[in-house]
Design a protein around this motif. Structure first.
Motif, short mmCIF file in Angstrom:
data_model
loop_
_atom_site.label_atom_id
_atom_site.label_comp_id
_atom_site.label_asym_id
_atom_site.label_seq_id
_atom_site.Cartn_x
_atom_site.Cartn_y
_atom_site.Cartn_z
N ASP A 295 -31.40 -44.25 -16.11
CA ASP A 295 -30.91 -43.67 -14.85
C ASP A 295 -32.03 -43.38 -13.87
N SER A 296 -33.26 -43.24 -14.38
CA SER A 296 -34.39 -42.92 -13.50
C SER A 296 -35.03 -44.16 -12.88
N LEU A 297 -34.59 -45.35 -13.29
CA LEU A 297 -35.15 -46.57 -12.70
C LEU A 297 -34.91 -46.58 -11.19
N GLY A 298 -35.95 -46.91 -10.46
CA GLY A 298 -35.83 -46.93 -9.00
C GLY A 298 -36.10 -45.59 -8.36
N SER A 299 -36.41 -44.55 -9.16
CA SER A 299 -36.71 -43.24 -8.60
C SER A 299 -38.15 -43.23 -8.09
N ASP A 300 -38.59 -42.09 -7.59
CA ASP A 300 -39.93 -41.99 -7.02
C ASP A 300 -40.97 -41.51 -8.03
N GLN A 301 -40.69 -41.67 -9.34
CA GLN A 301 -41.68 -41.33 -10.35
C GLN A 301 -42.94 -42.15 -10.14
N LEU A 302 -44.10 -41.48 -10.32
CA LEU A 302 -45.37 -42.20 -10.18
C LEU A 302 -45.44 -43.34 -11.20
N PRO B 53 -28.98 -33.04 -22.12
CA PRO B 53 -30.15 -33.03 -21.24
C PRO B 53 -31.30 -33.89 -21.76
N TRP B 54 -31.25 -34.28 -23.05
CA TRP B 54 -32.32 -35.04 -23.66
C TRP B 54 -31.97 -36.53 -23.77
N SER B 55 -30.91 -36.94 -23.12
CA SER B 55 -30.40 -38.30 -23.21
C SER B 55 -31.46 -39.35 -22.85
N ALA B 56 -31.66 -40.31 -23.73
CA ALA B 56 -32.59 -41.41 -23.44
C ALA B 56 -32.10 -42.24 -22.27
N LYS B 57 -30.79 -42.38 -22.13
CA LYS B 57 -30.25 -43.13 -21.00
C LYS B 57 -30.63 -42.46 -19.69
N LEU C 149 -39.43 -53.58 -14.59
CA LEU C 149 -38.42 -52.93 -15.41
C LEU C 149 -37.03 -53.17 -14.83
N ASP C 150 -36.07 -53.41 -15.71
CA ASP C 150 -34.69 -53.51 -15.27
C ASP C 150 -33.78 -52.95 -16.36
N ILE C 151 -32.51 -52.84 -16.05
CA ILE C 151 -31.57 -52.24 -17.00
C ILE C 151 -31.55 -53.02 -18.31
N GLU C 152 -31.66 -54.35 -18.21
CA GLU C 152 -31.56 -55.18 -19.41
C GLU C 152 -32.73 -54.95 -20.35
N ASN C 153 -33.99 -55.02 -19.84
CA ASN C 153 -35.11 -54.90 -20.78
C ASN C 153 -35.32 -53.46 -21.27
N VAL C 154 -34.96 -52.48 -20.45
CA VAL C 154 -35.06 -51.11 -20.91
C VAL C 154 -33.99 -50.81 -21.96
N GLU D 199 -48.60 -23.72 -20.26
CA GLU D 199 -48.46 -25.17 -20.08
C GLU D 199 -47.00 -25.53 -20.35
N PRO D 200 -46.21 -25.67 -19.29
CA PRO D 200 -44.80 -26.09 -19.46
C PRO D 200 -44.74 -27.61 -19.60
N VAL D 201 -44.74 -28.08 -20.80
CA VAL D 201 -44.84 -29.52 -21.05
C VAL D 201 -43.73 -30.29 -20.34
N GLY D 202 -42.53 -29.75 -20.34
CA GLY D 202 -41.43 -30.38 -19.63
C GLY D 202 -40.46 -31.09 -20.56
N ASN D 203 -39.19 -31.01 -20.20
CA ASN D 203 -38.13 -31.59 -21.03
C ASN D 203 -38.36 -33.07 -21.33
N GLU D 204 -38.56 -33.85 -20.29
CA GLU D 204 -38.67 -35.29 -20.46
C GLU D 204 -39.98 -35.66 -21.16
N HIS D 205 -41.06 -35.04 -20.74
CA HIS D 205 -42.37 -35.34 -21.33
C HIS D 205 -42.37 -35.03 -22.82
#
Length: 375
Positions: free
Chosen positions: A286-293, A277-281, A306-311, A194-200
């Protein structure tokens, strides 16, 4: 709970789990004219998992309807209530207030924090609800035993299921069919990862709700109890005879903090952040607007959009902006489990945070027929 479901198939699997419960509830009773009766459901915990389970009712309104929600966060209650047309009288901050109303539905989905599962099951079992409880079942053996005792004490038989959703996935069902067909011969060995994943992992187990054993449980239990379960599913319930396991915090500790990060405790103030690689930013802004489910920030920012200000504000005011080397995490970031089952069958399971393959599980099964199955 806020473990993210990583792709469309994962969402479908969770919906299958609730669908299976709904059909099981239908089997326990029919309406007076002999037709199937709509199953009414209460959602306790309107985080990502609770929301995903509830979505089954939106796709199959002829089978199930969500009629009440309990969650301490106002925004989450509001979102679920809008989706399911839940009246204000059936929106609760605490499930205890819901319990005080008496039984108002056929079934309940319990998707609160792990340490609360036992108390919630006890309360709803006493009122005669059918129950689907998110995994893990509980955080101690004693609680698991007590939960079963409470459920079986009901006057009428009730459905009590745990959200080991891997059992309902098309690929695991297909693997089980191959095993049961005898095509592989007798199963000798299974290797599973089970590769949990860096971000997860950094989201849930370093910065998030499962970062500390005292507040939740150990990471193998929280993340991989259904990976252990799927081994038992493959082996048709063979009993383990020997178990060996070990792991450690290999990376996420202050001693591994890069010198360039200095005394920074928040990623937004860190000189090393662009290289980290673990940067919260990176993960949340930076992932806002990506194709993440489901964007990671959606799991802790109470906003419809979600927007840059509230995040950014959330990263300043919550644990999700913290440096991964400056958190109070104490759960291991990699662990292995070796199991010997009845008849000498062996299996190994590895959990690791250090990969971009987010929950992209892999399994190798070897049998006496000389062949094997990989996925």
């Amino acid at each position: 709970m806020d473990h993210p479901l990583t792709d469309v198939q994962d969402v479908r699997i969770a919906q299958m789990s609730l669908g299976n419960m709904a059909r099981s509830v239908e089997d326990t009773r029919v309406s007076t004219n002999g037709a199937s009766k709509l199953v009414t459901i209460v959602i306790v915990g309107a985080g990502h998992r609770g929301t995903t389970y509830a979505s089954y009712a939106l796709e199959h309104p002829e089978l199930a309807k969500v009629v009440a929600v309990a969650d301490p966060r106002k925004h989450r209650r509001a979102v679920m209530s809008r989706k399911h047309n839940i009246p204000a009288a059936n929106q609760f901050e605490d499930w205890k207030d819901l319990i005080a109303q008496g039984k108002i539905a056929d079934a309940v989905v319990i998707a609160v924090q792990d340490r609360l599962h036992a108390d919630a099951v006890a309360d709803f079992a006493k009122q005669g609800y059918h129950i689907l409880c998110e995994k893990p079942m509980a955080t101690s053996i004693a609680e698991c035993v007590e939960m079963v005792r409470k459920v079986t004490a009901a006057e009428q038989p009730k459905v009590f299921g745990i959200g080991h959703v891997l059992r309902y996935s098309p690929y695991n069902r297909a693997i089980k069919e191959v095993i049961d067909s005898g095509a592989l011969g007798d199963i000798i060995n299974i290797q599973h990862i089970e590769p949990v994943g860096n971000e997860h992992f950094t989201h849930s187990y370093i910065r998030g709700s499962w970062h500390n054993e005292t507040e939740s449980t150990f990471s193998l239990m929280a993340k991989c109890c259904h990976d252990i379960d799927i081994l038992s599913f493959y082996l048709s319930g063979l009993m383990p005879t020997k178990v060996q396991s070990f792991g450690s915090i290999g990376h996420f500790k202050k001693s591994r903090k890069p010198a360039e990060a200095g005394s920074a405790t928040n990623c937004l103030d860190c000189a090393y952040e662009p290289k980290c690689p673990w940067s919260a930013k990176k993960i949340y802004i930076d992932s806002l607007g990506s194709d993440q489910l489901v964007p990671w920030a959606k799991l802790f920012v109470d906003a419809d959009v979600l927007d840059i200000e509230n995040v950014t504000e959330a990263l300043r005011t919550t644990s999700y902006g913290r440096c991964v080397y400056e958190c109070d995490n104490d759960v291991v970031d990699h662990q292995v489990v070796n199991i010997e089952y009845e008849g000498g069958v062996t299996a190994s399971m590895t959990m690791s945070a250090f990969t971009e393959a987010l929950c992209d599980r892999g399994t190798r099964i070897q049998g006496s027929g000389g062949g094997g199955a990989d996925r």
